[in-house]
Write a protein that holds these residues in place. Sequence first.
Motif, short mmCIF file in Angstrom:
data_model
loop_
_atom_site.label_atom_id
_atom_site.label_comp_id
_atom_site.label_asym_id
_atom_site.label_seq_id
_atom_site.Cartn_x
_atom_site.Cartn_y
_atom_site.Cartn_z
N UNK A 249 -8.17 -2.68 -3.33
CA UNK A 249 -8.11 -1.99 -4.62
C UNK A 249 -6.68 -1.92 -5.15
N UNK A 250 -6.53 -2.17 -6.43
CA UNK A 250 -5.23 -2.04 -7.08
C UNK A 250 -5.09 -0.70 -7.79
N UNK B 278 -11.84 2.82 -3.45
CA UNK B 278 -13.26 2.76 -3.78
C UNK B 278 -13.90 1.63 -2.98
N UNK B 279 -13.75 0.38 -3.47
CA UNK B 279 -14.30 -0.75 -2.74
C UNK B 279 -13.67 -0.94 -1.38
N UNK B 280 -12.40 -0.62 -1.25
CA UNK B 280 -11.75 -0.74 0.06
C UNK B 280 -12.40 0.21 1.06
N UNK C 105 -7.28 0.55 7.43
CA UNK C 105 -6.14 0.67 6.52
C UNK C 105 -6.34 -0.24 5.32
N UNK C 106 -6.27 0.34 4.11
CA UNK C 106 -6.40 -0.49 2.91
C UNK C 106 -5.22 -1.46 2.84
N UNK C 107 -4.00 -0.94 2.77
CA UNK C 107 -2.82 -1.80 2.64
C UNK C 107 -2.18 -2.12 3.98
#
Length: 404
Positions: free
Chosen positions: A180-181, A186-188, A125-127
């Motif tokens: 990533x914001x 991408x990087x996440x 999970x990114x966030x």
Amino acid sequence: MASSHADQIEEQLIFGRPGKEWQELRGGLTAREIHQQPQLWENTWQLVQSRRDSIQQFLNGVFRHPDLEIILTGAGSSAFIGVILEGAFQQHTGRKTSAYATTDLLTHPQLHFRKNKPVLLVSFARSGNSPESEAAVQLANRYCDTVYHLIITCSASGQLVQSQHIHPGYVFLLPAESNDQGLAMTGSFTSMLLAGLLIARIRELDRLQPQLERLVRYGRKILDNYSHSLQHIAGMPFDRTVFLGSGPLYGAAMESHLKVQELTDGKTICKYDSFLSFRHGPKVVITPSTLLVYLCSNDPYVAQYELDLVKSIHVGERGMHRIAVSENDNDCMQFSDTRLVLNNDAERLEEAFLAICHVLPAQLIGFFKSLSLGLHPDSPSLNGTITRVVQGVTIYNWPGPQTD
């Protein structure tokens, strides 16, 4: 006076232009997040190294169950990480491993959880704020007599990390710059993918350092040597894109198709498939306005099947342009218009590592195509259809019985 960090970011050259120029186009976040990935991979490697003892201790307790099953899960791009890593986890842990999206676990938990089988649920999970993420954790706790949670995430403040339902478990928090914001992951995506791969092989971590170094070298080559070619291609008037990959690169094709589709706000319709499966009907989607991207395997056995498919396309509808991404200059290259060759020696990167850098071309195509369409890559969705964290999902109480 020394320049501030913000000034340094604005002055940094990204794809041959100062970061300030991408910011003015409202693509500065995405440009930087794509460009910094090789360094992020090195940082992720160092972080896994520093936490290897605690990771190993957690996994030792998990793997004491000989009948343990592993489920890799996430939503959207995070689910595709599981698809790529399914084979690696099964091969290197010796435990049955399946990749299911959280969106599938929520609607049909009875098909995926078993009461009497210990489960390691690996959540990407990114966030950590997607509603499905914690709901999937709670369903696993409900259905399984014994369940462990491994959380791989980019945000320390996410609801998943803060959940009271992930015990017993282990949280692997990636470097802050992985979160990533921009809208698109991408990087996440690539850093979580790398972290998952390294954790699956934590016992042999030192042996993998040459693989990590080669991966970083390939990533930098794509970003430094091929970004201008991909920017030129992105300016072509194609309206659909097809990504093909085999094995772990099939999951890379899944992520690639979503990346271009998200960053172009759906104005470029995308499809993914395996090389062999593409023959069975989907090949009909190729039109004169189609961009084809071949994510080539470096396995000589697999490459034979891929070459056959590429040849069959060459004698039929070829689309507008064809890109081949390959570790070495293989036979598929002669049937492609643009060739991204990553290496000139006989050494090979393992396919699961190759999948990490093979998503970079799609990130670049999506970024530059977004700009060519007059969109803003950091927030390309004009009507808010796509948001950084999914909105409007209601979690319902599952009324069904526990599984047998």
